[in-house]
Motif scaffolding. Structure first.
Motif: not given
Length: 136
Positions: A134, A97, A77, A131
């Motif tokens: 992460h 994101t 991330l 997604q």
């Protein structure tokens, strides 16, 4: 010394990006430098296709939140102020994101004029998996 004026904003081509991505070239080094840099802005959910770099790539996030993922399933991330380096030859992708814009500086060195090898698009399944898992 000279002021490097950013190039005009261009839309990222569909053969390298999914959804809306905008690029500004910042610097293309002259010999002996091999550095190339760009500012890249991703709309929510936008991302690169899978790709690799012959000399690696450094990404520095300036705004928003993004993801960087490799073929091994590692996902990072990326938040404003974070920097990620992908080594030479590592297949990866990066983008925003699903609920945030993301802007990063992309720093690469070219090898015989080549900065990247572009591969297939990241599937929606691959994107959603990154997604959901992460890591920081």
């Amino acid at each position: 010394m000279h002021l490097a004026v950013p190039g005009p904003t261009s839309k990222g081509p569909a053969d390298k990006f999914t959804s809306d991505v905008y690029l500004n070239a910042l610097h293309a080094g002259e010999q002996p430098s091999r550095l190339r840099s760009a500012m890249v802005r991703f709309s929510p959910g936008a991302r690169t296709h899978w790709h690799s770099h012959p000399v690696g790539q450094t990404l520095h996030c300036t705004d928003g939140m993004g993801l960087v993922a490799n073929r091994d399933g590692e996902v990072i991330l990326l938040r404003a102020g974070d920097t990620v380096h992908t080594p030479a030859g590592e297949e990866h992708w990066h983008g925003a994101t699903q609920d945030s814009l993301m802007c990063h500086l992309a720093l690469v060195e070219h090898e015989s004029g080549q900065t990247a090898t572009w591969l297939e698009p990241v599937t929606e399944l691959e994107y959603q998996a990154a997604q959901s898992k992460h890591t920081r």
